[in-house]
Design an enzyme around this catalytic site. Structure first.
Site, PDB file in Angstrom:
ATOM      1  N   GLN A   1     -13.405   1.160  -3.790  1.00 31.95           N
ATOM      2  CA  GLN A   1     -13.507  -0.217  -3.328  1.00 31.95           C
ATOM      3  C   GLN A   1     -14.815  -0.455  -2.597  1.00 31.95           C
ATOM      4  OE1 GLN A   1     -10.411  -0.867  -0.527  1.00 31.95           O
ATOM      5  NE2 GLN A   1      -9.065  -1.793  -2.027  1.00 31.95           N
TER       6      GLN A   1
ATOM      7  N   ALA B   1     -13.696 -11.154   6.173  1.00 33.96           N
ATOM      8  CA  ALA B   1     -13.640  -9.832   5.558  1.00 33.96           C
ATOM      9  C   ALA B   1     -13.285 -10.036   4.093  1.00 33.96           C
ATOM     10  CB  ALA B   1     -12.587  -8.969   6.235  1.00 33.96           C
TER      11      ALA B   1
ATOM     12  N   HIS C   1      -7.372   1.839   1.772  1.00 33.99           N
ATOM     13  CA  HIS C   1      -8.455   0.860   1.629  1.00 33.99           C
ATOM     14  C   HIS C   1      -9.568   1.316   2.569  1.00 33.99           C
ATOM     15  CE1 HIS C   1      -5.487  -1.575   4.389  1.00 33.99           C
ATOM     16  NE2 HIS C   1      -5.769  -0.418   4.904  1.00 33.99           N
TER      17      HIS C   1
ATOM     18  N   VAL D   1      -5.995 -10.709   7.898  1.00 31.97           N
ATOM     19  CA  VAL D   1      -6.781 -11.946   7.886  1.00 31.97           C
ATOM     20  C   VAL D   1      -5.854 -13.152   7.983  1.00 31.97           C
ATOM     21  CG1 VAL D   1      -8.759 -11.057   6.579  1.00 31.97           C
ATOM     22  CG2 VAL D   1      -6.783 -11.961   5.360  1.00 31.97           C
TER      23      VAL D   1
ATOM     24  N   ARG E   1      -3.893   5.361  -3.599  1.00 32.72           N
ATOM     25  CA  ARG E   1      -2.572   4.729  -3.521  1.00 32.72           C
ATOM     26  C   ARG E   1      -1.620   5.488  -4.409  1.00 32.72           C
ATOM     27  NH1 ARG E   1      -3.963  -1.620  -3.041  1.00 32.72           N
ATOM     28  NH2 ARG E   1      -5.627  -1.307  -1.531  1.00 32.72           N
TER      29      ARG E   1
ATOM     30  N   TRP F   1       0.842  -1.190   0.000  1.00 37.60           N
ATOM     31  CA  TRP F   1       0.000   0.000   0.000  1.00 37.60           C
ATOM     32  C   TRP F   1       0.879   1.243   0.000  1.00 37.60           C
ATOM     33  CZ3 TRP F   1      -0.675  -4.150   3.382  1.00 37.60           C
ATOM     34  CH2 TRP F   1      -1.842  -4.902   3.171  1.00 37.60           C
TER      35      TRP F   1
END
Lengths: 682, 339
Positions: free
Chosen positions: B209, B306, B169, B252, B195, B152
């Site tokens: 997004q 997620a 994000h 995650v 970004r 990122w």
């Protein structure tokens, strides 16, 4: 990262699927295969190693291990000399002095003598070349080869060029200069780690060796270095020196410190095979800490995470065993320890991931979640955005989305105070370093750029709903802005009245307008508080060809005066229309449209549309037809005839049209009219 | 000529006008597009803001006085007054090409996605674009000085020490929501993200997004598969086949990539899917316990998944748009195709 099919095959006992099939297996269970180049033994698979697996998978052994776990095959370790004895500080031949134990917590090295430096054997040259490396000489090549095999970067020094037979690992002195093996000079800083002897710098640790102790044709005795360096230090140094190598890439991502001695054992074996020589003792200065990482979990927990599929204890134990975990299991309760080279395994979820990816995500059947509370929260702002976007588009406004960056005309032209602006540390473009404090500037630019497509001078209307940023108590807000642009003068009150009518539709009460900040503008107030502006700001625009009417409204402030139910009601009404999404975009033609006029006298009962159709059909008869649009712009009844005039629009999808090409079409059209009808061309 | 002279000359000319037509000429001479009052306003463009304001007010006053005088004079010519002044200005009701307008294609897609997921009981939540390092990185288990942070590339605001950034994000909003609400929950966060990257046909520094989060006592990977399958089937209006394969995101664990079998070639392989037969559609995974802890939840009591998808990409697929830059270029020849 590229992996050789042949090298993988060497490390695996059993039948390996063909390269493309193997690539698919890896994509589904380990890493995405981005491509396979070459065929059969010469095939090279390009894998996208996941960022948290670079430690164990930046070498063929790591990939081979994964393949074995997935396909139920056995890993074959590469040949090595396993009886090298390692001293903790020094041997008869050399000693190692690690001055900075934090930045280098393990330094292992082996001494060899009577080696013969020569060109590498064909098999080695070929293997390196398949993976994009050039052959230098047999020693350097083997060091590179072992790095590709194990993931551990190595470096070889010419022992006789090391002064004092001592290797010192220490931070550089400020301004220290070293000439690298690439013949470039590097100026070092105090926080960079170096490999040195008692007088000179021999290399930038973990990144590049120096010319000083370079291996050359006359080298007879060598020291092979295999160490662990602090990832952050390597990363910083690499960035500052703008120097990245295969070695530094791996060190940055943390090469497991348990790799050092085993990599040396493999290297020593290969050097002996290829370049001859005697292996003497080694030194292993090991200050790294073993971390005891027992992780407990139950089969139940695995089942819960998966949600379906019936993986058994046996399968779990097999998978983890193949990945070299230490496993203890008792009636569904597991206690495991990851192998020392798996730096990414710390918690039970990490272990579950290993289990499920090898087991296969495809084995999990979808299962509808049980939801007790099915209430969905209303997002009033969102509902309002839907409502206003539809209302505005129905009224001829085009929604735009503009970039959030603005330049210094925000101060110079719009007079916005600089200290209230958010400025970027790293703007994408130095001409637009600020975040927009209101929407209008970029929306107006968009309008001005589009008006040139207004070939019929109808004017255009635009709007945007977006966020603005100010260095105030409230940093970020949502605003709605509208712009009308056209050649003719715009009725001063149109936009204001339009907005007031919207307010009425939303049952906003106590609305008033007062003189705005700029002459010609009005402030929109509700209950005496300003929440927007509307008007024409003639004084601000360099472009005098068009009239611009504008407005900007603070959405949160506006919503605070609107009853939720009004919005929800309107949103529901709109919702009944449904969304039309079966649109297929047609690429915009970038070539200019050329207009030609044609005026005709026709009989009073002639329908203008039929004339239009005739002209279209006439144009279509030509092999090269560029007529894209016809616009009626004048219709005038005379006592005995009708006078009509059209703009004909010509455009090519491939190029800018020449006059002659259009003339040809005009001539053809005129001919058709004269010969086929009783219309008279003026 | 200064303002006072203009005013006096205008009054004189108005007085001397002998017909409606002559009056129109006078009107245009002073207040028309090329008229003297307009010229004075244009001359202000290089002045300072204070000047503009001061002079602007004066000029406007004179403009209004001249207009008033013209209206009064018109009455002499038979009370045309209102009608004449209306014809002078193009009736605003007809501005814009033939009443067509359009909603931005990204909004069309966002609304459709929201609609589908709301029917599956997800609530739509918003949050700030101007974020802090804590919510954008730390709380999401993305550590400082780590290669994974390179995924990122970030826009930072001055001063860098204050650690403000443009969100990379929309996941930070999920943390904020969890801090304020108790599980079970199902939310989606559509929004603009930023970004620091080079712009080309498939990339832009400002894009959009939709990220989703579902947390409860026993949410599983099987539940995620169900939800994502249903979503794509509804969105593409046909039965779709999806697959999960290993992926990595710090927030995650396990992490996965979601592919969908290419709907154009049915998985055979074509130019749209790079000949693989599969299209990468979303990143996802089971929420990392560190993230639950940052948000104030007990990771032993809850689980969740997620996921995140690129809105621009979905819009490009749905409408067959070949260049992501079109969304922010706002060329009317593009926008009008969506009316």
């Amino acid at each position: 990262m590229k992996f050789s099919y042949a090298m993988l095959k060497d490390l695996i006992q059993g039948d390996l699927p063909a390269p493309h099939k193997l690539a698919d297996v890896l994509s589904l269970h380990s890493y995405e295969a981005e491509g396979v180049i070459g065929e059969g033994e010469d095939a090279v698979i390009d894998l996208d190693i996941l960022p948290n697996r670079a430690s164990d998978s930046a070498g063929h052994i790591g990939i081979a291990r994964d393949i074995c776990a997935i396909l139920g095959l056995r890993l074959k370790q590469p040949e090595k000399i396993s009886d090298i004895s390692f001293e903790s500080k020094k041997t008869e031949e050399f000693k190692v002095n690690v001055k900075d134990k934090k930045l280098c917590d393990r330094y292992s090295a082996v001494f060899m003598e009577d080696v013969k430096v020569a060109p590498s054997p064909d098999w080695l040259v070929k293997r390196l070349s398949l993976l994009g490396l050039n052959s230098i000489n047999n020693l350097v090549d083997i060091a590179n080869y072992v790095m590709l095999l194990t993931g551990q970067p190595l470096h070889i020094f010419d022992y006789d060029k090391i002064e004092g037979q001592e290797i010192i690992v220490k931070k550089a002195s400020k301004g220290e200069i070293i000439t690298g093996l690439d013949d470039n000079e590097y100026e070092l800083e105090k926080d960079m780690l170096t490999i040195a002897d008692k007088n000179n710098c021999l290399g930038i640790a973990g990144i590049k060796g120096g010319k000083m102790a370079e291996v050359d044709g006359g080298t007879k005795k060598i020291i092979i270095e295999s160490a662990h360096f602090d990832p952050s230090c390597i990363r910083r140094t690499s960035k500052k020196l703008k120097l990245q190598t295969d070695a530094s890439w791996r060190f940055e991502r943390n090469v497991p410190n348990c790799f050092t001695t085993s990599a040396l054992e493999v290297t020593a074996f290969l050097i002996k095979e290829v370049a001859g020589g005697q292996v003497k003792k080694g030194v292993d200065v090991n200050n790294s800490k073993e971390h005891d990482s027992k992780i407990s979990f139950s089969l139940d927990e695995v089942h819960k995470t998966l949600g379906s599929g019936d993986i058994t204890e046996k399968q779990v134990a097999e998978i983890l065993g193949a990945l070299e975990f230490w496993v203890k299991e008792n009636e569904g309760a597991f206690e495991v320890m990851p192998p020392a080279f798996r730096l990414d395994i710390n918690i039970k979820q990490d272990v579950v991931e290993e289990i499920v990816r090898v087991y296969g995500y495809d084995k999990i059947e979808p299962k509808e979640p049980e939801i007790q509370d099915k209430t969905v929260k209303q997002n009033i702002k969102n509902e309002w955005k839907k409502v206003v976007a539809k209302k505005l588009s129905d009224k001829g406004f085009f929604e735009t989305k503009n970039i959030v960056f603005v330049g210094d005309d925000i101060q110079k032209v719009w007079g916005y105070e600089k200290d209230k602006l958010w400025e970027l540390e790293n703007p994408i473009n130095h001409t637009i370093p600020f975040l927009r404090p209101f929407l209008l500037p970029n929306l107006i630019k968009t309008a001005q750029e589009n008006i040139k497509y207004d070939t019929e001078d109808y004017g255009m209307k635009f709007f945007e709903i977006g966020n603005i940023f100010r260095k105030e108590k409230v940093q970020e807000r949502t605003c709605l802005s509208l712009v009308i642009i056209q050649k003719q003068e715009i009725d001063e009150d149109y936009l204001k009245n339009f907005i007031l009518s919207l307010f009425e539709e939303w049952e906003v009460v106590d609305v008033s307008t007062t003189e705005g900040y700029f002459p010609g503008t009005h402030a929109l107030n509700v209950s005496g508080k300003e929440l927007g502006i509307v008007g024409n700001i003639d004084t601000l625009f360099a472009d005098s060809k068009y009239d611009i009417s504008m407005a900007e409204i603070n959405v949160e402030a506006l919503l605070s005066h609107i009853d939720e139910h009004v919005i929800l009601g309107q949103s529901e009404e709109q919702g009944k229309g449904g969304q039309k999404l079966d649109i297929v975009y047609e690429e915009i033609v970038k070539y200019p449209i050329v207009k030609r006029d044609i005026s005709l006298f026709v009989s009073l009962d002639t329908d203008a549309d039929s004339v239009k159709k005739f002209i279209f059909d006439a144009a279509k008869q030509m092999q090269n037809n560029f007529l894209v649009d016809i616009d009626l712009f004048d219709e005038y009844k005379q006592p005995d005839k009708l006078s009509i005039a059209f703009h004909l629009h010509f455009q090519s999808r491939e190029k800018t049209l020449e006059s002659e090409e259009i003339d040809k079409q005009m001539v053809h059209i005129s001919d058709q009219i004269t010969s086929q009808t009783d219309w008279k061309i003026r | 000529m200064d303002l006072k002279d203009i005013k006096n000359n205008a009054f004189e000319d108005i007085k001397n006008a002998k017909s409606q037509q002559e009056l129109e000429v006078v009107f245009r001479k002073y207040l028309g597009r090329k008229g003297s009052v307009r010229d004075l306003l244009q001359a202000l463009k290089t002045s300072s803001l204070e000047e503009k304001k001061e002079q602007g007010i004066k000029i406007n006053e004179v403009k209004q006085e001249i207009e008033k005088k013209v209206k009064e004079k018109e009455k002499e010519f038979g009370g045309l007054g209102e009608k004449a002044s209306k014809s002078r200005k193009n009736s605003s009701q007809n501005y814009g090409t033939k009443q067509e307008g359009a909603i931005h294609p990204l909004r069309l897609i966002e609304e459709e996605i929201n609609r589908i997921l709301q029917e599956m009981h997800f609530s739509v939540i918003d949050g700030p674009s101007l974020e802090t390092e804590h919510y954008n990185f730390d709380a999401l288990n993305i550590p400082d000085e780590h290669p994974s942070k390179d995924l990122w590339d970030t826009f930072w605001l001055r001063p860098k020490s204050a650690k403000y950034l443009l969100r990379t994000h929309t996941s930070p909003v999920q943390i904020r929501y969890m801090e304020q609400n108790q599980p079970p929950l199902q939310i989606i966060v559509p929004g603009t993200v930023f970004r620091y990257e080079a712009t080309d046909a498939s990339h832009h520094f400002q894009f959009h997004q939709v990220e989703g989060l579902m947390v409860s006592e026993d949410i599983s990977i099987a539940n995620f598969k169900f939800v994502i399958n249903k979503f794509f089937s509804e969105f593409f209006n046909q039965k779709v086949t999806t697959r999960l394969r290993p992926g990595f995101f710090p927030f995650v664990e396990p992490g996965f990539e979601v592919d969908m079998q290419c709907i154009l070639c049915g998985g055979e392989g074509c130019s749209s899917c790079g000949r693989t037969g599969w299209l990468e559609m979303a990143g996802a995974g089971m929420v990392h316990p560190n993230v639950f802890e940052s948000a104030g939840y007990n990771p032993d009591k809850v689980t969740g998944f997620a996921f995140g998808m690129g809105l621009d990409r979905l819009a490009m697929m749905k409408f067959k748009i070949n260049d992501v830059r079109l969304f922010l270029e706002n060329d009317i020849r593009f926008l009008r195709q969506f009316s």
